[in-house]
Scaffold this active site. Structure first.
Site, PDB file in Angstrom:
ATOM      1  N   PHE A   1       0.809  -1.223   0.000  1.00  0.00           N
ATOM      2  CA  PHE A   1       0.000   0.000   0.000  1.00  0.00           C
ATOM      3  C   PHE A   1       0.846   1.279   0.000  1.00  0.00           C
ATOM      4  O   PHE A   1       0.304   2.383   0.053  1.00  0.00           O
ATOM      5  CB  PHE A   1      -0.955   0.011   1.200  1.00  0.00           C
TER       6      PHE A   1
ATOM      7  N   ARG B   1      -2.822   7.380  20.809  1.00  0.00           N
ATOM      8  CA  ARG B   1      -3.286   6.232  20.001  1.00  0.00           C
ATOM      9  C   ARG B   1      -4.687   5.779  20.448  1.00  0.00           C
ATOM     10  O   ARG B   1      -5.514   5.399  19.613  1.00  0.00           O
ATOM     11  CB  ARG B   1      -2.276   5.087  20.077  1.00  0.00           C
TER      12      ARG B   1
ATOM     13  N   THR C   1      -6.257   1.547  13.411  1.00  0.00           N
ATOM     14  CA  THR C   1      -5.865   2.036  12.083  1.00  0.00           C
ATOM     15  C   THR C   1      -7.017   1.996  11.094  1.00  0.00           C
ATOM     16  O   THR C   1      -7.235   2.956  10.337  1.00  0.00           O
ATOM     17  CB  THR C   1      -4.695   1.182  11.544  1.00  0.00           C
TER      18      THR C   1
ATOM     19  N   ARG D   1     -10.687   8.334  14.620  1.00  0.00           N
ATOM     20  CA  ARG D   1     -10.758   7.642  13.327  1.00  0.00           C
ATOM     21  C   ARG D   1     -12.165   7.122  13.064  1.00  0.00           C
ATOM     22  O   ARG D   1     -12.623   7.092  11.915  1.00  0.00           O
ATOM     23  CB  ARG D   1      -9.726   6.520  13.280  1.00  0.00           C
TER      24      ARG D   1
ATOM     25  N   ASN E   1      -7.611   7.455   7.147  1.00  0.00           N
ATOM     26  CA  ASN E   1      -7.991   7.268   8.553  1.00  0.00           C
ATOM     27  C   ASN E   1      -7.775   8.511   9.412  1.00  0.00           C
ATOM     28  O   ASN E   1      -7.623   8.416  10.623  1.00  0.00           O
ATOM     29  CB  ASN E   1      -7.280   6.043   9.120  1.00  0.00           C
TER      30      ASN E   1
ATOM     31  N   HIS F   1      -2.692  10.354  12.369  1.00  0.00           N
ATOM     32  CA  HIS F   1      -1.531   9.477  12.573  1.00  0.00           C
ATOM     33  C   HIS F   1      -0.962   9.735  13.952  1.00  0.00           C
ATOM     34  O   HIS F   1      -0.967  10.869  14.434  1.00  0.00           O
ATOM     35  CB  HIS F   1      -0.442   9.756  11.525  1.00  0.00           C
TER      36      HIS F   1
ATOM     37  N   GLU G   1       9.959  10.890  14.369  1.00  0.00           N
ATOM     38  CA  GLU G   1       8.849  11.599  13.712  1.00  0.00           C
ATOM     39  C   GLU G   1       8.711  13.046  14.194  1.00  0.00           C
ATOM     40  O   GLU G   1       8.425  13.934  13.382  1.00  0.00           O
ATOM     41  CB  GLU G   1       7.548  10.827  13.948  1.00  0.00           C
TER      42      GLU G   1
END
Ligand code: CMP
Length: 137
Positions: free
Chosen positions: A57, A85, A91, A102, A112, A115, A126
């Site tokens: 993907f 999260r 996800t 989400r 979604n 992140h 990140e």
């Protein structure tokens, strides 16, 4: 005290959900250390998601993440990685409970809405990918 990277992805920005997502972050008690809006280039999106480069993907994900502006944030708090999260939900947005971000704002496993970093080492990479040291004091 822990830090994590949060993104509001192009689908949620295009739909105008930034305000609601930022409000949910602030209501959760996580501190908004840094925030910026930007439109990723293909190279920048590929670099951010380099750990997924071999996944089937990957190219679709890069196309999605470059289709419009995103909002990038550094969040801070006790256990911030897991708390963010948990707020996002799983996800796959089609399987995410409606009381998660989400579940409310995502539409598929790819599109979604948000992140979040998944561990301390990815959070360090990140947050540094999007924000220079002086931007996240
Ligand atoms: P994110 O948390 O940003 O991490 C990697 C992203 O890849 C993920 O959210 C989804 O947007 C996307 N993704 C993960 N798994 C799949 C999949 N099976 N098919 C399509 N996109 C995926």
């Amino acid at each position: 005290m822990q830090r994590t990277l949060a993104l509001i992805k192009p689908d949620a920005v295009a739909a105008g959900h930034q305000g609601k997502i930022i409000a949910a972050i602030q209501e959760s008690g996580l501190r908004l250390v840094a925030i910026k809006s930007l439109h990723l280039s293909t190279e920048q999106a590929r670099g951010f998601y380099h750990v997924h480069a071999e996944r089937p993907f990957f190219n679709d994900l890069v196309t999605f993440m470059t289709e419009g502006p995103i909002v990038a944030m550094v969040l801070e708090g006790d256990n911030a990685i897991k708390r963010w999260r948990d707020l996002m939900g799983p996800t796959n947005a089609t399987e995410a409970p409606k009381d998660t971000l989400r579940g409310q704002f995502g539409t598929s496993i790819e599109r979604n809405a948000t992140h979040g970093s998944d561990a301390e080492d990815t959070a360090a990479f990140e947050t540094g990918y999007f924000f220079a040291g002086l931007e996240r004091l």
